[in-house]
Design a protein around this motif. Structure first.
Motif, mmCIF file in Angstrom:
data_model
loop_
_atom_site.group_PDB
_atom_site.id
_atom_site.type_symbol
_atom_site.label_atom_id
_atom_site.label_comp_id
_atom_site.label_asym_id
_atom_site.label_seq_id
_atom_site.Cartn_x
_atom_site.Cartn_y
_atom_site.Cartn_z
ATOM 1 N N ARG A 2 7.071 -5.596 2.833
ATOM 2 C CA ARG A 2 6.610 -4.433 2.099
ATOM 3 C C ARG A 2 5.765 -3.544 3.011
ATOM 4 N N MET A 4 2.951 -0.155 2.795
ATOM 5 C CA MET A 4 2.177 0.734 1.926
ATOM 6 C C MET A 4 1.101 1.465 2.716
ATOM 7 N N GLN A 5 0.637 2.579 2.175
ATOM 8 C CA GLN A 5 -0.396 3.381 2.808
ATOM 9 C C GLN A 5 -1.760 2.746 2.576
ATOM 10 N N ARG A 7 -4.491 3.987 1.421
ATOM 11 C CA ARG A 7 -5.031 4.324 0.097
ATOM 12 C C ARG A 7 -4.484 3.384 -0.967
ATOM 13 N N GLU A 8 -3.191 3.136 -0.904
ATOM 14 C CA GLU A 8 -2.546 2.247 -1.864
ATOM 15 C C GLU A 8 -3.001 0.795 -1.650
ATOM 16 N N ALA A 9 -3.167 0.402 -0.381
ATOM 17 C CA ALA A 9 -3.597 -0.965 -0.061
ATOM 18 C C ALA A 9 -5.012 -1.223 -0.582
ATOM 19 N N LYS A 10 -5.889 -0.231 -0.457
ATOM 20 C CA LYS A 10 -7.258 -0.397 -0.967
ATOM 21 C C LYS A 10 -7.254 -0.605 -2.480
ATOM 22 N N ALA A 11 -6.383 0.123 -3.152
ATOM 23 C CA ALA A 11 -6.333 0.036 -4.609
ATOM 24 C C ALA A 11 -5.712 -1.273 -5.097
ATOM 25 N N SER A 12 -4.912 -1.927 -4.234
ATOM 26 C CA SER A 12 -4.226 -3.140 -4.682
ATOM 27 C C SER A 12 -4.445 -4.308 -3.719
ATOM 28 N N THR A 26 2.776 -7.789 4.541
ATOM 29 C CA THR A 26 2.762 -6.379 4.152
ATOM 30 C C THR A 26 2.220 -5.555 5.305
ATOM 31 N N ILE A 28 0.574 -2.085 6.628
ATOM 32 C CA ILE A 28 -0.248 -0.994 6.107
ATOM 33 C C ILE A 28 -0.163 0.161 7.098
ATOM 34 N N LYS A 30 -1.156 4.257 8.233
ATOM 35 C CA LYS A 30 -2.154 5.324 8.153
ATOM 36 C C LYS A 30 -1.507 6.567 8.745
#
Length: 81
Positions: A2, A4-5, A7-12, A26, A28, A30
């Motif tokens: 997977r 993800m950005q 911002r998305e990683a911080k949220a999840s 995963t 990450i 930037k």
């Protein structure tokens, strides 16, 4: 795997940790560039074995050209007691 950005990683973060615990790494990103990866602990231990941590002096002594240390044994200032 997977991706993800940040911002998305911080949220999840909890979901990232759970995915890693289930064996799913995963990546990450930037600004669209891969910058970090959350991996299962087994993979991390293969990359960074626990016993491989050395102190800074050992790190410097492994310098390919060697390091010659000269210490000035004289006091830097005179002190009267």
């Amino acid at each position: 795997m997977r991706t993800m950005q940040v911002r998305e990683a911080k949220a999840s973060l909890s979901a990232l940790v759970e995915a890693a615990a289930n064996g799913e790494p995963t990546t990450i990103t930037k600004h669209g560039k891969p910058t970090a990866m959350v991996v299962p602990i087994e993979q991390g231990r293969k990359l960074y074995p626990q016993g491989s941590q050395k102190d800074f002096v050992d790190f410097l002594l492994q310098y390919p050209g060697g390091i010659e240390l000269e210490r000035n044994q004289s006091p830097s200032r005179e002190v009267e007691f």
